[in-house]
Design a protein around this motif. Structure first.
Motif, short mmCIF file in Angstrom:
data_model
loop_
_atom_site.label_atom_id
_atom_site.label_comp_id
_atom_site.label_asym_id
_atom_site.label_seq_id
_atom_site.Cartn_x
_atom_site.Cartn_y
_atom_site.Cartn_z
N VAL A 1 -1.89 -35.85 -11.84
CA VAL A 1 -0.93 -36.55 -12.70
C VAL A 1 -1.56 -37.86 -13.18
O VAL A 1 -2.09 -38.64 -12.38
CB VAL A 1 0.37 -36.85 -11.91
CG1 VAL A 1 1.34 -37.65 -12.76
CG2 VAL A 1 1.01 -35.55 -11.42
N TRP A 2 -1.52 -38.08 -14.48
CA TRP A 2 -2.02 -39.31 -15.07
C TRP A 2 -0.93 -40.37 -15.05
O TRP A 2 0.21 -40.08 -15.41
CB TRP A 2 -2.49 -39.07 -16.51
CG TRP A 2 -3.63 -38.12 -16.58
CD1 TRP A 2 -3.56 -36.79 -16.87
CD2 TRP A 2 -5.00 -38.42 -16.32
NE1 TRP A 2 -4.83 -36.23 -16.82
CE2 TRP A 2 -5.72 -37.20 -16.48
CE3 TRP A 2 -5.70 -39.57 -15.97
CZ2 TRP A 2 -7.10 -37.13 -16.31
CZ3 TRP A 2 -7.07 -39.50 -15.80
CH2 TRP A 2 -7.76 -38.29 -15.97
N VAL A 3 -1.29 -41.57 -14.65
CA VAL A 3 -0.30 -42.63 -14.50
C VAL A 3 -0.64 -43.80 -15.43
O VAL A 3 -1.80 -44.20 -15.52
CB VAL A 3 -0.28 -43.14 -13.04
CG1 VAL A 3 0.82 -44.17 -12.85
CG2 VAL A 3 -0.11 -41.98 -12.06
N SER A 4 0.37 -44.30 -16.12
CA SER A 4 0.22 -45.52 -16.92
C SER A 4 1.26 -46.52 -16.48
O SER A 4 2.42 -46.14 -16.25
CB SER A 4 0.44 -45.24 -18.41
OG SER A 4 -0.66 -44.61 -18.96
N LYS B 1 -4.34 -42.39 -11.38
CA LYS B 1 -3.98 -40.97 -11.28
C LYS B 1 -3.52 -40.62 -9.87
O LYS B 1 -3.82 -41.35 -8.91
CB LYS B 1 -5.15 -40.09 -11.69
CG LYS B 1 -6.47 -40.41 -11.00
CD LYS B 1 -7.56 -39.55 -11.61
CE LYS B 1 -8.93 -39.86 -11.08
NZ LYS B 1 -9.48 -41.15 -11.43
N VAL B 2 -2.78 -39.52 -9.79
CA VAL B 2 -2.39 -38.98 -8.48
C VAL B 2 -2.98 -37.58 -8.39
O VAL B 2 -2.77 -36.76 -9.30
CB VAL B 2 -0.84 -38.90 -8.36
CG1 VAL B 2 -0.44 -38.13 -7.12
CG2 VAL B 2 -0.23 -40.29 -8.36
N GLU B 3 -3.76 -37.32 -7.35
CA GLU B 3 -4.31 -35.97 -7.16
C GLU B 3 -3.24 -35.18 -6.42
O GLU B 3 -3.23 -35.10 -5.20
CB GLU B 3 -5.59 -36.02 -6.31
CG GLU B 3 -6.66 -36.96 -6.82
CD GLU B 3 -7.53 -36.35 -7.92
OE1 GLU B 3 -7.35 -35.15 -8.21
OE2 GLU B 3 -8.36 -37.09 -8.47
N GLY B 4 -2.34 -34.59 -7.16
CA GLY B 4 -1.26 -33.87 -6.52
C GLY B 4 -0.24 -33.42 -7.56
O GLY B 4 -0.52 -33.44 -8.76
N GLU C 1 -3.34 -50.03 -5.56
CA GLU C 1 -2.80 -49.73 -4.24
C GLU C 1 -2.20 -48.32 -4.15
O GLU C 1 -2.34 -47.65 -3.14
CB GLU C 1 -1.70 -50.78 -3.95
CG GLU C 1 -1.45 -51.03 -2.50
CD GLU C 1 -0.39 -52.13 -2.32
OE1 GLU C 1 0.43 -51.97 -1.42
OE2 GLU C 1 -0.38 -53.10 -3.09
N PHE C 2 -1.57 -47.89 -5.23
CA PHE C 2 -0.81 -46.62 -5.16
C PHE C 2 -1.36 -45.50 -6.03
O PHE C 2 -1.04 -44.33 -5.82
CB PHE C 2 0.66 -46.87 -5.53
CG PHE C 2 1.42 -47.63 -4.48
CD1 PHE C 2 2.05 -46.95 -3.45
CD2 PHE C 2 1.48 -49.02 -4.51
CE1 PHE C 2 2.75 -47.64 -2.47
CE2 PHE C 2 2.17 -49.72 -3.53
CZ PHE C 2 2.80 -49.02 -2.50
N PHE C 3 -2.15 -45.83 -7.05
CA PHE C 3 -2.50 -44.79 -8.02
C PHE C 3 -4.01 -44.65 -8.27
O PHE C 3 -4.40 -44.17 -9.35
CB PHE C 3 -1.75 -45.05 -9.34
CG PHE C 3 -0.25 -45.05 -9.21
CD1 PHE C 3 0.45 -43.88 -8.94
CD2 PHE C 3 0.48 -46.23 -9.35
CE1 PHE C 3 1.83 -43.87 -8.82
CE2 PHE C 3 1.86 -46.25 -9.23
CZ PHE C 3 2.53 -45.06 -8.96
N ASN C 4 -4.83 -45.04 -7.31
CA ASN C 4 -6.30 -44.89 -7.46
C ASN C 4 -6.80 -45.40 -8.80
O ASN C 4 -7.65 -44.77 -9.43
CB ASN C 4 -6.72 -43.41 -7.35
CG ASN C 4 -6.16 -42.75 -6.14
OD1 ASN C 4 -6.42 -43.21 -5.03
ND2 ASN C 4 -5.37 -41.71 -6.34
N GLY C 5 -6.26 -46.50 -9.24
CA GLY C 5 -6.65 -46.99 -10.56
C GLY C 5 -6.79 -48.49 -10.60
O GLY C 5 -7.22 -49.12 -9.63
N GLY C 6 -6.44 -49.06 -11.72
CA GLY C 6 -6.56 -50.51 -11.90
C GLY C 6 -6.30 -50.85 -13.35
O GLY C 6 -5.64 -50.09 -14.05
N GLY C 7 -6.86 -51.96 -13.79
CA GLY C 7 -6.69 -52.34 -15.19
C GLY C 7 -6.36 -53.80 -15.33
O GLY C 7 -6.84 -54.63 -14.56
#
Ligand code: 5GP
Ligand code: MN
Length: 343
Positions: free
Chosen positions: A287-290, A319-322, A305-311
């Motif tokens: 799942v792609w997260v914005s 993203k969520v691998e699931g 912290e929660f979505f293996n990302g940053g910015g």
């Protein structure tokens, strides 16, 4: 106008690196946005002015609302022309890395980028740059990489000799990375830069329409559907999120770019501080997260912290691998973990 950003040493080094190079590559991050493409095209114009043999390489497809930009026909996609690109990385003298802070942001192109013997220059506005480079121009407070490209070109005294083919993409990237100058764009220099770009007779209203009034009927209906059916509003947290499944994307004949900007819409709810988009990948189980926020809410920390990302502080991704259900659960946890900052 004092908009110089390079110190004396950086300026000399930049000039030296460019002077010493013949074959130059300009590369940006995967799923390139307006700033990535705009800064790459603008910088490539400057390289042409300096007489370089320059190629813009992008890791993968860029959205069709950018296809009208001048010289996009010369852009080479790494995913489509891997051999040619690998060869270019081998023979290049100088590689400019634009609009990304870490090598993994170029995806499949990472190996070619880290193993090239070419000198490297990073020009970027993301936090914590860790691209190994001979010169790093990193300014997280800048509105966009396009702003940095303008300022460097200006400082190097080349702006007067450049034309629309430089000004249009640079304006476009500044516009898209600030949501049409609605966030992260309050510093006076930004408007000084715009006034200079306008002297090249760019049509800024048309650039706006080309980018933002470029929707298909499907995209408009998808937007309505998501906001009506899928938005979960949590007024007590001043937060909202929505999820879009693969089947829903199919129903609206999704093409890449169709969900671009959707995550900004809930921000129009009075007092909203955080908006999160969850979009199932069309093939993989992920799942792609914005994330978007206002003021000092750090959605980049939440993304890390929660979505293996940053910015950025107010615009991040991950993203969520699931499954989408798992992503929703993580989102609820993330929102309640940040309760103190949201309430
Ligand atoms: P978007 O929501 O448009 O995909 O991403 C917004 C911003 O978040 C991008 O400009 C980029 O800086 C950042 N971003 C998106 N995905 C990632 C990611 O996986 N890792 C990091 N570090 N930043 C990301
Ligand atoms: Mn950018």
């Amino acid at each position: 106008m004092n908009i110089n950003i390079l110190d004396t040493n950086q300026l000399a080094l930049m000039d030296q690196l460019i002077s010493d190079a013949n074959t130059v590559l300009v590369v940006c991050h995967k799923s390139p946005d307006g700033d990535a493409i705009g800064s790459s095209l603008g910088w490539a114009e400057y390289m042409r002015l300096r007489g370089k043999d320059v190629t813009v390489i992008v890791p993968d497809q860029y959205p069709d609302f950018l296809m009208w930009l001048p010289n996009t026909d010369k852009i080479v996609r790494y995913d489509k022309h891997r051999e040619k690109c690998d060869m270019l990385f081998k023979i290049a003298d100088l590689v400019f890395c634009l609009d990304f802070n870490t090598p993994s942001r170029v995806d499949e192109m990472e190996q070619a980028l880290v193993s090239t013997k070419a000198k490297k220059v990073l020009i970027d506005h993301h936090l914590k740059p860790d691209v190994p480079a001979d010169l790093v121009v990193s300014q997280p407070e800048a509105s966009s990489t396009c702003e940095l490209v303008f300022r460097i070109v200006w400082q190097m005294g080349a702006f007067a000799q450049l034309d629309k083919a430089f000004a249009v993409p640079v304006y476009c990237g500044m516009m898209t990375d600030t949501g049409g100058f609605t966030f992260n764009s309050t510093r006076p220099e930004i408007f000084q830069i715009i006034s200079e770009l306008l002297t090249k007779r760019i049509d800024k209203d048309r650039i706006y329409r080309n980018v933002y009034h470029n929707y298909s009927e499907d995209r408009i209906r998808l937007m309505g559907y998501v906001m009506y059916e899928k938005l979960v509003y949590m007024p007590e947290y001043h937060a909202a999120y929505y999820s879009i499944t693969r089947d829903e994307l199919k129903r609206f004949n999704y093409i890449k770019g169709d969900t671009e900007g959707l995550v900004n819409m809930p921000q129009q709810i009075k007092g909203l501080k955080l908006s999160i988009s969850l979009r199932e990948d069309t093939e993989k189980n992920m799942v792609w997260v914005s994330l978007r926020s206002v003021d000092d809410f750090p959605c980049n920390l939440m993304a890390e912290e929660f979505f293996n990302g940053g910015g950025h502080l107010n615009a991040s991704g991950g993203k969520v691998e699931g499954t989408i259900e798992e992503a929703i659960e993580i989102t609820k946890k993330a929102i309640s973990a940040y309760e103190n900052k949201l309430k």
